[in-house]
Write a protein that holds these residues in place. Structure first.
Motif, mmCIF file in Angstrom:
data_model
loop_
_atom_site.group_PDB
_atom_site.id
_atom_site.type_symbol
_atom_site.label_atom_id
_atom_site.label_comp_id
_atom_site.label_asym_id
_atom_site.label_seq_id
_atom_site.Cartn_x
_atom_site.Cartn_y
_atom_site.Cartn_z
ATOM 1 N N ARG A 203 0.821 -1.215 0.000
ATOM 2 C CA ARG A 203 0.000 0.000 0.000
ATOM 3 C C ARG A 203 0.853 1.262 0.000
ATOM 4 N NH1 ARG A 203 -5.211 -1.155 3.998
ATOM 5 N NH2 ARG A 203 -6.125 -2.798 2.719
ATOM 6 N N HIS A 204 1.998 1.188 0.656
ATOM 7 C CA HIS A 204 2.858 2.366 0.668
ATOM 8 C C HIS A 204 3.460 2.601 -0.713
ATOM 9 C CE1 HIS A 204 4.243 5.529 3.157
ATOM 10 N NE2 HIS A 204 5.530 5.293 2.975
ATOM 11 N N LEU A 205 3.778 1.549 -1.414
ATOM 12 C CA LEU A 205 4.245 1.703 -2.797
ATOM 13 C C LEU A 205 3.145 2.297 -3.672
ATOM 14 C CD1 LEU A 205 6.120 -1.709 -3.109
ATOM 15 C CD2 LEU A 205 7.192 0.552 -3.249
ATOM 16 N N GLY A 206 1.922 1.863 -3.438
ATOM 17 C CA GLY A 206 0.800 2.421 -4.181
ATOM 18 C C GLY A 206 0.616 3.904 -3.907
ATOM 19 N N LEU A 207 0.854 4.310 -2.669
ATOM 20 C CA LEU A 207 0.761 5.724 -2.314
ATOM 21 C C LEU A 207 1.818 6.534 -3.060
ATOM 22 C CD1 LEU A 207 -0.583 7.886 -0.500
ATOM 23 C CD2 LEU A 207 1.177 7.375 1.209
ATOM 24 N N LEU A 208 3.026 5.998 -3.169
ATOM 25 C CA LEU A 208 4.085 6.698 -3.899
ATOM 26 C C LEU A 208 3.730 6.855 -5.378
ATOM 27 C CD1 LEU A 208 7.350 5.168 -2.381
ATOM 28 C CD2 LEU A 208 6.246 7.337 -1.823
ATOM 29 N N GLU A 209 3.094 5.826 -5.945
ATOM 30 C CA GLU A 209 2.648 5.950 -7.335
ATOM 31 C C GLU A 209 1.629 7.070 -7.483
ATOM 32 O OE1 GLU A 209 2.388 2.448 -9.999
ATOM 33 O OE2 GLU A 209 2.124 1.354 -8.116
ATOM 34 N N GLU A 210 0.716 7.175 -6.498
ATOM 35 C CA GLU A 210 -0.267 8.253 -6.527
ATOM 36 C C GLU A 210 0.410 9.612 -6.394
ATOM 37 O OE1 GLU A 210 -4.053 10.282 -6.362
ATOM 38 O OE2 GLU A 210 -3.242 8.479 -7.293
ATOM 39 N N TYR A 211 1.416 9.680 -5.525
ATOM 40 C CA TYR A 211 2.166 10.929 -5.377
ATOM 41 C C TYR A 211 2.831 11.331 -6.697
ATOM 42 C CZ TYR A 211 1.897 10.825 -0.216
ATOM 43 O OH TYR A 211 1.479 10.840 1.089
ATOM 44 N N LEU A 212 3.454 10.370 -7.374
ATOM 45 C CA LEU A 212 4.115 10.673 -8.638
ATOM 46 C C LEU A 212 3.106 11.165 -9.669
ATOM 47 C CD1 LEU A 212 6.547 10.679 -10.548
ATOM 48 C CD2 LEU A 212 6.105 8.256 -11.006
ATOM 49 N N TYR A 222 0.863 23.680 -14.313
ATOM 50 C CA TYR A 222 1.394 25.017 -14.011
ATOM 51 C C TYR A 222 2.689 25.325 -14.771
ATOM 52 C CZ TYR A 222 -2.144 25.253 -10.404
ATOM 53 O OH TYR A 222 -3.361 25.276 -9.738
ATOM 54 N N ARG A 223 3.090 24.407 -15.650
ATOM 55 C CA ARG A 223 4.303 24.587 -16.451
ATOM 56 C C ARG A 223 5.486 24.975 -15.564
ATOM 57 N NH1 ARG A 223 1.764 27.969 -21.616
ATOM 58 N NH2 ARG A 223 0.233 26.363 -22.201
ATOM 59 N N ALA A 224 5.591 24.231 -14.476
ATOM 60 C CA ALA A 224 6.601 24.536 -13.457
ATOM 61 C C ALA A 224 7.854 23.692 -13.682
ATOM 62 C CB ALA A 224 6.036 24.247 -12.071
ATOM 63 N N GLU A 225 8.975 24.202 -13.247
ATOM 64 C CA GLU A 225 10.245 23.484 -13.362
ATOM 65 C C GLU A 225 10.588 22.821 -12.023
ATOM 66 O OE1 GLU A 225 13.170 26.194 -14.793
ATOM 67 O OE2 GLU A 225 12.189 26.477 -16.744
ATOM 68 N N TRP A 226 9.643 22.084 -11.499
ATOM 69 C CA TRP A 226 9.836 21.404 -10.217
ATOM 70 C C TRP A 226 10.649 20.129 -10.417
ATOM 71 C CZ3 TRP A 226 3.874 21.543 -9.129
ATOM 72 C CH2 TRP A 226 3.498 22.860 -8.805
ATOM 73 N N SER A 227 11.589 19.903 -9.494
ATOM 74 C CA SER A 227 12.425 18.692 -9.583
ATOM 75 C C SER A 227 12.485 17.914 -8.275
ATOM 76 C CB SER A 227 13.853 19.089 -9.992
ATOM 77 O OG SER A 227 14.405 20.003 -9.043
ATOM 78 N N HIS A 228 11.845 18.431 -7.215
ATOM 79 C CA HIS A 228 11.937 17.791 -5.908
ATOM 80 C C HIS A 228 10.552 17.379 -5.403
ATOM 81 C CE1 HIS A 228 15.842 19.705 -6.103
ATOM 82 N NE2 HIS A 228 16.213 19.087 -5.005
ATOM 83 N N LEU A 229 10.475 16.162 -4.888
ATOM 84 C CA LEU A 229 9.253 15.670 -4.252
ATOM 85 C C LEU A 229 9.620 15.080 -2.900
ATOM 86 C CD1 LEU A 229 6.273 14.893 -4.151
ATOM 87 C CD2 LEU A 229 6.842 12.818 -5.436
ATOM 88 N N ASN A 230 9.064 15.644 -1.843
ATOM 89 C CA ASN A 230 9.249 15.098 -0.497
ATOM 90 C C ASN A 230 7.998 14.312 -0.141
ATOM 91 O OD1 ASN A 230 9.136 14.938 2.476
ATOM 92 N ND2 ASN A 230 11.001 16.170 2.394
ATOM 93 N N ALA A 259 11.792 3.503 -9.365
ATOM 94 C CA ALA A 259 12.910 4.431 -9.499
ATOM 95 C C ALA A 259 13.056 4.938 -10.935
ATOM 96 C CB ALA A 259 14.208 3.757 -9.044
ATOM 97 N N GLY A 260 12.929 4.045 -11.912
ATOM 98 C CA GLY A 260 13.071 4.447 -13.306
ATOM 99 C C GLY A 260 12.021 5.454 -13.725
ATOM 100 N N ARG A 261 10.819 5.305 -13.201
ATOM 101 C CA ARG A 261 9.737 6.231 -13.559
ATOM 102 C C ARG A 261 10.007 7.615 -12.972
ATOM 103 N NH1 ARG A 261 4.480 3.041 -11.763
ATOM 104 N NH2 ARG A 261 3.534 5.083 -12.296
ATOM 105 N N PHE A 262 10.478 7.667 -11.725
ATOM 106 C CA PHE A 262 10.817 8.959 -11.132
ATOM 107 C C PHE A 262 11.991 9.608 -11.865
ATOM 108 C CE2 PHE A 262 8.380 7.407 -7.463
ATOM 109 C CZ PHE A 262 7.691 8.557 -7.096
ATOM 110 N N GLU A 263 12.996 8.784 -12.213
ATOM 111 C CA GLU A 263 14.160 9.329 -12.925
ATOM 112 C C GLU A 263 13.766 9.852 -14.305
ATOM 113 O OE1 GLU A 263 18.345 7.562 -11.843
ATOM 114 O OE2 GLU A 263 16.990 5.910 -12.352
ATOM 115 N N ALA A 264 12.892 9.130 -14.979
ATOM 116 C CA ALA A 264 12.457 9.555 -16.304
ATOM 117 C C ALA A 264 11.748 10.906 -16.257
ATOM 118 C CB ALA A 264 11.529 8.506 -16.915
ATOM 119 N N GLU A 265 11.101 11.175 -15.137
ATOM 120 C CA GLU A 265 10.420 12.462 -14.961
ATOM 121 C C GLU A 265 11.347 13.534 -14.388
ATOM 122 O OE1 GLU A 265 7.523 13.300 -15.933
ATOM 123 O OE2 GLU A 265 6.633 11.364 -16.453
ATOM 124 N N GLY A 266 12.601 13.170 -14.101
ATOM 125 C CA GLY A 266 13.546 14.123 -13.546
ATOM 126 C C GLY A 266 13.210 14.555 -12.133
#
Length: 406
Positions: A203-212, A222-230, A259-266
């Motif tokens: 379930r925690h992995l599923g939550l991270l997918e929702e966060y991503l 918002y066409r934002a240059e965001w690179s950090h997710l806490n 990890a690959g999906r987060f990296e692909a999104e920078g």
């Protein structure tokens, strides 16, 4: 984290022999903490980082043990922030939490936090004034509160519903409009911490997918240059069934897939773990002062109580424990004991709520033995109402290599 019962029990016996009176103490197993922290850090593949939430336990030996392992520390008050900076001059720090005062925001600017988590538009407006006045550019994350789908309920929820945490999604346009003209504020990304006490790795992995998913949608909108997710903390400790803890190996395996999906999104992802890092390194030891029966129940009365160890009351559970036999008996009468019974372990306070364990089975417990509670290394002594009745505080013993205490 492995509970090193023989090492800790031997330390309890040594402390009891040195005490000269009823023992009440916290014991922290620093070698076990270091090994656990290293294993946890290794389990997080790139781009996942690890910060320690100091609110869980900010004792200096704990922080020193973790400093060489974690990527940084998270503070939730000016006091924590100044304490951490005074001890770790160059360690990356985060300031988060609702209700920040102007002095806290100014301290974050002055002490050079790496990131500041903003909880509301009002807080953001005050921060903009302070940063401009000080001439300090501040990097920040916006903490958001948004609805979660089914399957994301735990015993401690900070978002997905009406709480004091974060910016509601409907308010985000006004926040982004305000930020557009701010010279000294730079948004690096978002902060999602919607729940805690998660015991299910899947379930925690599923939550991270929702966060991503949320992060990438909002960044595009918002066409934002965001690179950090806490993603906050969230991993819990199973106090009720200690044999069934969070499956870190399964979680780590799942992170490899994410990890690959987060990296692909920078996107660089940061965990802010507290309880899961330190809970298992701590033990609360309380010597039995009396054994009494009342209305068909047996009460084991200990030196100490919830004013020292509030965790059971705060979490609403009966805390697991072991009995450490102490053979020294100093009185001329027969030693009170119970064998093969169910008991209530209570403390010294003048309230019936001073209960640490309820209806718990014991093989044998005697007056003068020590009851030893594990999983007392986080949100334990530091959250307790320690001044109630003005009882003496527990000793704090930090076990080093070989089990020696300091």
């Amino acid at each position: 984290m492995e509970l090193r019962w023989p090492v800790v029990e031997e330390a309890v016996r040594r402390a009891r022999a040195e005490e000269g009176g009823p023992l009440c103490a916290y014991l922290y197993d620093l070698p076990a903490l270091a090994a656990h922290a290293r294993a946890l850090k290794r389990s997080l593949p790139h781009p996942f980082g690890l910060f320690y939430a100091a609110k869980a336990n900010a004792e200096l030996p704990i922080l020193q043990t973790l400093a060489g392992v974690v990527d940084g520390f998270e503070a939730s008050s000016q006091g924590e922030l100044e304490w951490l900076r005074s001890q770790f001059a160059s360690k990356p720090l985060i300031l988060s939490g609702p209700g920040k005062t102007d002095t806290e925001l100014a301290a974050a600017c002055r002490l050079g936090v790496e990131l500041l988590h903003v909880e509301s538009l009002g807080e953001l407006r005050r921060l903009a004034l302070i940063a401009t006045e000080l001439g300090r550019r501040v990097s920040l994350l916006l903490r958001l509160n948004f609805p979660l789908g089914p399957g994301h309920e735990t015993s401690l929820v900070m978002g997905g519903r009406a709480t004091q945490f974060g910016v509601e999604l409907e308010q985000l346009p006004a926040v982004m409009d305000f930020l557009a003209g701010q010279e000294f504020l730079e948004v690096k990304g978002l902060h999602f911490h919607l729940l805690s006490h998660q015991l299910d790795a899947g379930r925690h992995l599923g939550l991270l997918e929702e966060y991503l998913r949320r992060f990438t949608e909002l960044r595009a909108k918002y066409r934002a240059e965001w690179s950090h997710l806490n993603v906050g903390g969230g991993i819990g400790i199973n106090y009720r069934a200690p044999e069934s803890q969070f499956d870190l190996a399964r979680f780590s395996e799942g992170l490899l897939g994410l990890a690959g999906r987060f990296e692909a999104e920078g996107v660089s992802v940061r965990f802010e773990l507290g309880r899961y890092v330190t809970a298992a390194c701590g033990y609360y030891a309380a010597e039995v002062l009396d054994i009494k029966r009342c209305f068909g129940e047996t009460f084991v009365v200990c030196r100490g109580g919830t004013h020292h160890f509030r965790t059971p009351q705060a979490q609403g559970h009966s805390h697991p424990f072991r009995v450490v036999p102490i053979e020294d008996w100093r009185y001329p009468f027969a030693r009170p004991k119970v064998e093969g019974e169910r008991v209530n372990v209570v403390g010294q306070l003048c309230t019936p709520k001073d209960v640490l364990a309820k209806d718990a089975p014991v093989e044998r417990v005697r007056v003068g033995d020590v009851v030893l509670f594990p999983y007392a290394g986080a949100y334990a002594w530091n959250i307790s109402h320690r001044h109630f009745l003005m009882h003496a505080p527990p000793r704090e013993l930090f076990l080093r290599e070989g089990g020696e205490a300091c």
